[in-house]
Design an enzyme around this catalytic site. Structure first.
Site, PDB file in Angstrom:
ATOM      1  N   ASN A 274      79.614  39.499  79.586  1.00 19.12           N
ATOM      2  CA  ASN A 274      79.582  38.506  78.519  1.00 19.12           C
ATOM      3  C   ASN A 274      80.758  38.763  77.587  1.00 19.12           C
ATOM      4  O   ASN A 274      81.021  39.906  77.213  1.00 19.12           O
ATOM      5  CB  ASN A 274      78.260  38.585  77.746  1.00 19.12           C
ATOM      6  CG  ASN A 274      78.034  37.384  76.870  1.00 19.12           C
ATOM      7  OD1 ASN A 274      78.799  37.120  75.947  1.00 19.12           O
ATOM      8  ND2 ASN A 274      76.967  36.651  77.143  1.00 19.12           N
ATOM      9  N   MET A 275      81.448  37.711  77.213  1.00 20.34           N
ATOM     10  CA  MET A 275      82.671  37.832  76.427  1.00 20.34           C
ATOM     11  C   MET A 275      82.456  37.604  74.928  1.00 20.34           C
ATOM     12  O   MET A 275      83.424  37.635  74.175  1.00 20.34           O
ATOM     13  CB  MET A 275      83.708  36.814  76.924  1.00 20.34           C
ATOM     14  CG  MET A 275      84.127  36.983  78.366  1.00 20.34           C
ATOM     15  SD  MET A 275      85.281  38.355  78.579  1.00 20.34           S
ATOM     16  CE  MET A 275      85.519  38.363  80.357  1.00 20.34           C
TER      17      MET A 275
ATOM     18  N   LYS B 210      72.523  28.083  87.096  1.00 14.90           N
ATOM     19  CA  LYS B 210      72.926  29.489  87.262  1.00 14.90           C
ATOM     20  C   LYS B 210      72.364  30.040  88.564  1.00 14.90           C
ATOM     21  O   LYS B 210      71.187  29.859  88.874  1.00 14.90           O
ATOM     22  CB  LYS B 210      72.461  30.329  86.072  1.00 14.90           C
ATOM     23  CG  LYS B 210      73.028  31.748  86.082  1.00 14.90           C
ATOM     24  CD  LYS B 210      72.819  32.428  84.741  1.00 14.90           C
ATOM     25  CE  LYS B 210      73.359  33.858  84.746  1.00 14.90           C
ATOM     26  NZ  LYS B 210      74.823  33.890  84.986  1.00 14.90           N
TER      27      LYS B 210
ATOM     28  N   MET C 122      82.863  26.210  83.097  1.00 14.60           N
ATOM     29  CA  MET C 122      83.605  27.239  82.368  1.00 14.60           C
ATOM     30  C   MET C 122      85.103  27.068  82.570  1.00 14.60           C
ATOM     31  O   MET C 122      85.887  27.275  81.639  1.00 14.60           O
ATOM     32  CB  MET C 122      83.168  28.635  82.803  1.00 14.60           C
ATOM     33  CG  MET C 122      82.044  29.228  81.974  1.00 14.60           C
ATOM     34  SD  MET C 122      82.338  29.230  80.183  1.00 14.60           S
ATOM     35  CE  MET C 122      83.824  30.198  80.062  1.00 14.60           C
TER      36      MET C 122
ATOM     37  N   ALA D 165      83.700  41.877  81.983  1.00 15.54           N
ATOM     38  CA  ALA D 165      82.519  41.953  81.124  1.00 15.54           C
ATOM     39  C   ALA D 165      81.507  40.917  81.570  1.00 15.54           C
ATOM     40  O   ALA D 165      81.872  39.809  81.978  1.00 15.54           O
ATOM     41  CB  ALA D 165      82.897  41.724  79.661  1.00 15.54           C
TER      42      ALA D 165
ATOM     43  N   HIS E  61      68.702  30.840  81.030  1.00 17.56           N
ATOM     44  CA  HIS E  61      69.938  30.111  81.283  1.00 17.56           C
ATOM     45  C   HIS E  61      69.624  28.759  81.901  1.00 17.56           C
ATOM     46  O   HIS E  61      68.501  28.500  82.333  1.00 17.56           O
ATOM     47  CB  HIS E  61      70.868  30.897  82.219  1.00 17.56           C
ATOM     48  CG  HIS E  61      71.557  32.049  81.570  1.00 17.56           C
ATOM     49  ND1 HIS E  61      70.978  33.301  81.485  1.00 17.56           N
ATOM     50  CD2 HIS E  61      72.761  32.145  80.957  1.00 17.56           C
ATOM     51  CE1 HIS E  61      71.812  34.123  80.851  1.00 17.56           C
ATOM     52  NE2 HIS E  61      72.893  33.445  80.521  1.00 17.56           N
TER      53      HIS E  61
ATOM     54  N   GLY F  36      88.938  28.520  89.346  1.00 19.88           N
ATOM     55  CA  GLY F  36      87.718  27.707  89.276  1.00 19.88           C
ATOM     56  C   GLY F  36      87.862  26.596  88.255  1.00 19.88           C
ATOM     57  O   GLY F  36      86.945  26.318  87.473  1.00 19.88           O
ATOM     58  N   ALA F  37      89.007  25.927  88.281  1.00 21.00           N
ATOM     59  CA  ALA F  37      89.372  24.995  87.214  1.00 21.00           C
ATOM     60  C   ALA F  37      88.388  23.848  87.026  1.00 21.00           C
ATOM     61  O   ALA F  37      88.213  23.346  85.917  1.00 21.00           O
ATOM     62  CB  ALA F  37      90.770  24.433  87.483  1.00 21.00           C
TER      63      ALA F  37
END
Length: 269
Positions: free
Chosen positions: A127-128, A162, A16, A125, A158, A11-12
């Site tokens: 959330n990181m 999103k 994100m 996860a 958000h 998803g370059a």
């Protein structure tokens, strides 16, 4: 430099994706060896640095993920559930660490990761960030300490782009609260209120989602009883915290045996 772990970003072109690319390049701890986009995307065939509007990085965007993964020690993936499942299979073939920040995955989606984890490290996860994972631990402890006289509500906000709700982080927090109380979240989750819904059911864990503007991520866990309230809160102001956490997970995974892990494992929590 060549002995540093090679990282592929899927998803370059996404926000994100681009943040992850910059984080890897600037870290001095890893090499960017691949950038993946979907077939037909305008970036395919271009140098990723130039596609991002900057200097060339020597990495060409590809729509052939297995070819890219074969050159890498880790794949960092913040895409969509269907894509993530396919990437997990390919990362397992390449024996590359697969770091998954994709949200909106169903239980059925997550179950499909288990066979892949027999062959490679899978770190998933919602959330990181370190702060959020500490909040998860605190939520579990507070929920365990308080009885059902305290209603629990998870409120998240958000940006307007999103696509899933509740957020992956909100669900992490809901799971933590349910674990603290010794119940299954699916049995007590209350995700929608509209119209005449009746009184709140004792013991339920409620979710509210706000979408607007460029909010990076805000999460509150509210414990409300007669005469008092406790609020646990985390506010993210820069999505770089998620990229740094994902890179940390990719590096941590180099020394682990195949299996399923989360950020609690990565952070030693």
């Amino acid at each position: 430099m060549s002995d540093l772990p090679g990282i592929v970003i899927t998803g370059a072109s996404g926000r994100m994706g681009q943040m992850l690319i910059r984080t890897v390049i600037e870290s001095g701890k890893a090499r960017l060896v691949g950038a993946v986009e979907r077939e037909g995307h305008a970036w395919v065939g271009k140098d990723v640095g130039e596609a991002m509007g900057g200097a060339a990085m020597g990495v060409t965007v590809t729509d052939e993920p297995l070819e890219a993964f074969a050159k890498a020690q880790a794949v960092i993936d913040f895409t969509a559930p269907a894509a993530t499942i396919e990437f997990a299979k390919l990362a397992a073939q390449a024996r590359a660490v697969h770091v998954i920040g994709t949200t909106g995955m169903s239980e059925e989606d997550i179950a499909q990761l288990t066979p892949c984890a027999r062959h490679a490290v899978v770190v998933r996860a919602g959330n990181m960030s370190l702060g959020v994972n500490l909040l998860v631990q605190l939520t579990k402890k507070v929920a365990a300490a308080l009885d059902e006289d305290f209603d629990i509500e998870v409120i998240e906000a958000h940006h307007h782009h999103k696509v899933d709700a509740p957020s992956g982080t909100a669900l992490m927090l809901g799971e933590a609260a349910a674990d603290g109380r010794g119940v299954a979240l699916e049995d007590v989750s209350d995700r929608g209120r509209d119209g005449i819904t009746g009184a709140r059911k004792r013991g339920d864990i409620g979710f509210s989602a706000i979408r607007g503007g460029d909010i990076v991520g805000e999460h509150d866990v509210l414990f409300a009883a007669a005469g008092e309230r406790i609020t646990l809160r985390h506010v993210a102001t820069d999505r770089a915290i998620f990229a740094r956490g994902a890179l940390k997970a990719a590096l941590w995974g180099q020394d682990q045996k195949p299996g399923e892990y989360d950020m609690m494992d990565v952070l030693g929590l």
